[in-house]
Design an enzyme around this catalytic site. Structure first.
Site, PDB file in Angstrom:
ATOM      1  CG  ASN A   1      -1.775  -1.319   1.133  1.00 52.96           C
ATOM      2  OD1 ASN A   1      -2.375  -1.662   0.201  1.00 52.96           O
ATOM      3  ND2 ASN A   1      -1.938  -1.842   2.218  1.00 52.96           N
TER       4      ASN A   1
ATOM      5  CD  GLU B   1     -12.814   0.793   3.905  1.00 59.41           C
ATOM      6  OE1 GLU B   1     -12.046   0.531   3.041  1.00 59.41           O
ATOM      7  OE2 GLU B   1     -12.805  -0.073   4.895  1.00 59.41           O
TER       8      GLU B   1
ATOM      9  CG  ASP C   1     -10.583   4.300   6.982  1.00 63.04           C
ATOM     10  OD1 ASP C   1      -9.732   4.972   6.568  1.00 63.04           O
ATOM     11  OD2 ASP C   1     -10.662   3.456   7.351  1.00 63.04           O
TER      12      ASP C   1
ATOM     13  CG  HIS D   1      -6.835   1.926   0.819  1.00 60.24           C
ATOM     14  ND1 HIS D   1      -5.788   1.123   0.671  1.00 60.24           N
ATOM     15  CD2 HIS D   1      -7.543   1.070   1.945  1.00 60.24           C
ATOM     16  CE1 HIS D   1      -5.590   0.197   1.690  1.00 60.24           C
ATOM     17  NE2 HIS D   1      -6.702   0.237   2.341  1.00 60.24           N
TER      18      HIS D   1
ATOM     19  CE  LYS E   1      -3.257   0.550   4.614  1.00 61.16           C
ATOM     20  NZ  LYS E   1      -4.819   0.335   5.515  1.00 61.16           N
TER      21      LYS E   1
HETATM   22  C1  LIG Z   1      -4.988  -0.176   6.821  1.00 66.58           C
HETATM   23  C2  LIG Z   1      -6.310   0.536   7.127  1.00 66.58           C
HETATM   24  C3  LIG Z   1      -6.612   0.839   8.155  1.00 66.58           C
HETATM   25  C4  LIG Z   1      -5.839   0.899   9.489  1.00 66.58           C
HETATM   26  O1  LIG Z   1      -4.584   1.717   9.421  1.00 66.58           O
HETATM   27  P1  LIG Z   1      -3.242   1.281   9.858  1.00 66.58           P
HETATM   28  O2  LIG Z   1      -2.640   2.284  10.302  1.00 66.58           O
HETATM   29  O3  LIG Z   1      -2.638   0.131   9.104  1.00 66.58           O
HETATM   30  O4  LIG Z   1      -3.760   0.601  11.462  1.00 66.58           O
HETATM   31  C5  LIG Z   1      -8.048   1.343   8.528  1.00 66.58           C
HETATM   32  N1  LIG Z   1      -8.841   1.296   7.494  1.00 66.58           N
HETATM   33  C6  LIG Z   1      -8.525   0.888   6.315  1.00 66.58           C
HETATM   34  C7  LIG Z   1      -9.793   1.140   5.255  1.00 66.58           C
HETATM   35  C8  LIG Z   1      -7.170   0.422   5.982  1.00 66.58           C
HETATM   36  O5  LIG Z   1      -7.032  -0.151   4.885  1.00 66.58           O
END
Ligand SMILES: *Cc1c(COP(=O)(O)O)cnc(C)c1O
Length: 399
Positions: free
Chosen positions: A48, A186, A215, A218, A249
């Site tokens: 990622n 998301e 969220d 990505h 990421k």
């Molecule tokens: C990776 C991810 C998280 C968590 O983030 P980390 O920093 O890896 O704990 C939260 N939401 C989504 C959609 C993710 O892909």
């Protein structure tokens, strides 16, 4: 009586039988488009690190400088031993990046979700989640004790039905609604790579007096103007109460964040247990993330995003061949369904020098197993062509 290990071995055998057993694969190189694994070099389509920032000289230099000035560890929770300057610099950079009044960082994105939902929602409140939100949001929602409803993935009609229900189920106090109703989604989905209809979702939640948490794990760094994310790209950033994401990421470091109003951030400092009762992340992580945010907004960041978009377009054109499919981010799922088939496809790719993860239950639903391909700006057109050739034999075995 059987020993604990005997019980555990029995459970592990059950996982193996269903082709759901997982194991760690050791890597002996830095994150990048090529990985050293078992003495072999593999092309990596599993990361990622979408802009290739994890190994970028600017981020490494920022981390090293922070170690020199502030040390390797942070000693205690930020509320206990004082809050190191790199975290404040990072939070100012994040708030400016996302166009919000304030920001708070956590050790991980998972910790951000956990701390935030449990701080904001309790048994009188209602959480409405997209069916495909990340496991950390599902866990946080359950732990909060709020009433929980799930709407079908990206389905606005179903979301509206759940909002109607929430409106009628909300607790009243002196004739006024006492419950908070919070919708969580998301922006770019982690395992399907598609985008949420954020504009319509914002309009809906406003119609029903609900709030929205998005969220952008990505999307941050890769989608929209300066990589500010999908909410900014769609012009609805200031109508989303809670913006969440990860620094691990596209931004190339590690940690999680919440961006929003000053009262939101002040409340989290007081109530988010994963923030309060946890040692602060190392200052190097905060400094690297600040450098990542700066890079994402630079002309170099724009060049990297353009390279990434080209690689995604090349893969979609040669492998997916579905003109209706729009990939807004960097995730290209190849859904094979069957777990066994997906595992053997991943093994087949590894034999050809390509690392792509077989994603299975419980990360996705049973019988929705897939190869989850992620591209980065560090891949070349040749890398993608090699992947496409290898996939062709898996997707169309007779042609
Ligand atoms: C990776 C991810 C998280 C968590 O983030 P980390 O920093 O890896 O704990 C939260 N939401 C989504 C959609 C993710 O892909």
């Amino acid at each position: 009586m059987s020993s604990l290990d005997d019980v555990l071995k029995h459970r592990l055998a059950a996982l193996r039988e269903q082709n759901l057993f997982r194991e760690l694969r050791r890597v002996d190189s830095a994150p990048g488009p090529r990985l050293q694994m078992n003495g072999r070099s593999l092309l990596n389509f599993a990361s990622n690190d979408y802009l290739g920032l994890a190994s970028h000289p600017a981020l490494k230099a920022a981390a090293i400088a922070a170690v020199s000035e502030f040390g390797a560890g942070s000693g205690a929770s930020r509320l206990i031993s004082g809050s190191l300057a790199p975290f404040h610099q990072l939070e100012e950079a994040l708030a400016a990046f996302k166009g919000t009044a304030a920001a708070l960082t956590f050790a991980t994105g998972s910790a951000a979700a956990l701390g935030t939902l449990t701080a904001l929602a309790g048994k009188d409140d209602i959480l409405i989640l997209d069916k495909l939100v990340h496991a950390c949001i599902v866990d946080a929602a359950r732990l909060s004790g709020a009433k929980l409803r799930i709407f079908a993935h990206n389905d606005l009609d179903d979301l509206e039905a759940k909002l109607k229900w929430a409106d009628s189920a909300a607790t009243l106090e002196n004739g006024r609604r006492k419950s908070e109703i919070l919708v969580v989604t998301e922006s770019i989905f982690s395992m399907d790579g598609d985008a949420a209809p954020l504009r319509a979702m914002v309009a809906l939640k406003e119609r029903y007096g609900a709030r929205l948490m998005v969220d952008e794990a990505h999307a941050t760094g890769i989608v929209g103007r300066n990589g500010r994310g999908l909410a900014d790209h769609l012009g609805v950033s200031d109508r989303i109460e809670i913006q969440m994401g990860t620094l691990g990421k596209a931004l190339g470091a590690s940690g999680g964040y919440i961006c929003g109003s000053r009262p939101l951030i002040d409340l989290l400092v007081n109530r988010a247990r994963s923030f309060i009762f946890s040692t602060a992340p190392v200052p190097a992580a905060a400094a690297a993330a600040s450098a990542g945010i700066q890079l994402a907004q630079s002309s170099e960041g724009e060049t990297l995003r353009e390279q990434l978009r080209q690689r995604v377009a090349e893969l979609v054109k040669s492998v997916i061949r579905d003109p209706s499919l729009t990939i807004a981010g960097a995730i290209v799922p190849v859904i094979l369904g069957d777990e066994t088939k997906t595992l053997s496809a991943a093994a087949n790719l590894r034999e050809q020098g390509i690392f792509a993860p077989a994603i299975r239950y419980p990360t996705v639903a049973r019988s929705a197993a897939r190869l989850r391909l992620t591209l980065t700006a560090a891949h070349t057109a040749n890398d993608v062509a090699m992947l496409a050739r290898a996939l062709e034999a898996i997707i169309n075995p007779t042609s």
